[in-house]
Write an enzyme that holds these catalytic residues in place. Structure first.
Site, short mmCIF file in Angstrom:
data_model
loop_
_atom_site.label_atom_id
_atom_site.label_comp_id
_atom_site.label_asym_id
_atom_site.label_seq_id
_atom_site.Cartn_x
_atom_site.Cartn_y
_atom_site.Cartn_z
N HIS A 171 -91.32 -11.88 -48.94
CA HIS A 171 -90.87 -11.59 -50.29
C HIS A 171 -91.23 -10.16 -50.68
O HIS A 171 -92.03 -9.50 -50.02
CB HIS A 171 -91.50 -12.57 -51.29
CG HIS A 171 -92.97 -12.36 -51.50
ND1 HIS A 171 -93.93 -12.75 -50.58
CD2 HIS A 171 -93.66 -11.79 -52.53
CE1 HIS A 171 -95.14 -12.44 -51.03
NE2 HIS A 171 -95.00 -11.85 -52.21
N GLN A 173 -91.32 -7.47 -54.53
CA GLN A 173 -91.32 -7.49 -55.99
C GLN A 173 -90.39 -6.41 -56.51
O GLN A 173 -90.17 -5.39 -55.85
CB GLN A 173 -92.73 -7.28 -56.53
CG GLN A 173 -93.70 -8.37 -56.11
CD GLN A 173 -94.94 -8.41 -56.97
OE1 GLN A 173 -94.86 -8.42 -58.19
NE2 GLN A 173 -96.09 -8.45 -56.33
N HIS A 286 -87.17 4.28 -53.36
CA HIS A 286 -87.06 5.23 -54.47
C HIS A 286 -85.62 5.71 -54.58
O HIS A 286 -85.00 6.07 -53.57
CB HIS A 286 -87.97 6.43 -54.24
CG HIS A 286 -89.41 6.14 -54.54
ND1 HIS A 286 -90.35 7.13 -54.74
CD2 HIS A 286 -90.07 4.98 -54.67
CE1 HIS A 286 -91.53 6.58 -54.98
NE2 HIS A 286 -91.38 5.27 -54.94
#
Length: 299
Positions: A171, A173, A286
């Site tokens: 996973h 975030q 980014h």
């Protein structure tokens, strides 16, 4: 040097400073220290016995999380609001009266968790290419969705207990905030200044230079380039760059998304194979900040 010819510089032998154009700072490189005797601790590979489905793991399909919500029986990616978020959309404003040495301001946002796969015993390098493409597609959806409200959306993954990951299930975030964090803010200023001076995006020019030099290329494709950055400060640090000027993940074509999935698998597989272990890492995506974003619905 008196009576002698001055020694010629060799970056592999002589200490020197390298410039990091994304942070406008200098990094000390002392490559000759790699020759020093090593008597430090050598870790044994961890004995991992991760079940494909753990009835006690709150990220597995059909299991109950800490807040009492039950996960659906998902068979691909799964996104939910972080049960312990670092940012919340309705945090109160701290007010305007402040001492110059004790300043604060509002921080608002949302934090989401995104599971890559229903199985706990897989990682990105072990997933099939089309499964990684689904992860990238979901990243794109989240960035587009959250970017309509917040100026900054950060995708990041900490893999492995060594990197602070509290759950072995694959996973990442996704945090959206009403402020631009320090590192991307500094990088943004540096890249703007470079463009104004040279008339070309900094990272696009850098990718072209590295592709020509071939000194630090780890893996490459027609659309992507993974290199050890010239200004690297961490062991085994890599930088993944597109070969054309792309501002946001939503600008990627279908072929470029598939190429991103492929090069991610190849790069992370190299890490696993090099260390003969499921390699722990921290990864961040980014991109250009969202111009449409507001401060989360608050003044």
């Amino acid at each position: 040097m008196s009576g002698e010819e001055e020694a010629s510089f060799d970056p592999r032998e002589h200490q020197h400073l390298r410039y990091n154009p994304l942070r406008d700072s200098w990094v000390l490189v002392s490559a000759h220290r790699m020759k020093r005797p090593w008597a430090g601790q050598v870790e044994k590979p961890p004995e991992e016995h991760i079940p494909r489905h753990d009835p006690c793991n709150p990220l597995c399909p059909g299991n109950t999380r800490a807040n009492g919500e039950v996960n659906p029986d998902y068979d691909s990616t799964f996104v939910f609001e972080n049960d312990f978020p670092a940012l919340q959309p309705d945090a109160p404003d701290p007010g305007s009266y402040q001492h110059p040495l004790f300043q604060f301001k509002a921080a608002r946002g949302v934090c989401k968790v995104m599971c890559f796969h229903p199985w706990s015993d897989v990682t990105v390098p072990l997933m099939k290419k089309h499964e990684v493409v689904k992860v990238i597609d979901k990243w794109t959806e989240l960035v587009d969705e959250l970017g309509t409200t917040y100026p900054w959306v950060q995708i990041f993954e900490n893999k492995g207990a060594m990197m602070g990951c509290s759950n072995p299930h694959p996973h990442c975030q996704v945090w959206a905030s009403n402020f631009l964090p320090n590192e991307p803010a500094l990088s943004d200023r540096c890249q703007r200044a470079y463009y104004q001076k040279h008339g070309e995006p900094l990272l696009l020019q850098y990718a072209k230079q590295e592709a020509e030099k071939k000194d630090r290329v780890v893996v490459e494709s027609s659309d992507w380039l993974a290199v050890v950055p010239y200004w690297a400060t961490w062991p085994y640090q890599t930088l993944l760059l597109p070969r054309r000027h792309i501002l946001r993940i939503s600008d990627l074509t279908t072929d470029e998304r598939e190429g991103l999935a492929d090069i991610m698998k190849r790069l992370l597989t190299k890490y696993d194979n090099l260390f003969e272990v499921s390699f722990p890492y921290s990864m961040g995506w980014h991109e250009w900040q969202t111009e449409e974003g507001t401060d989360g619905g608050k003044d």
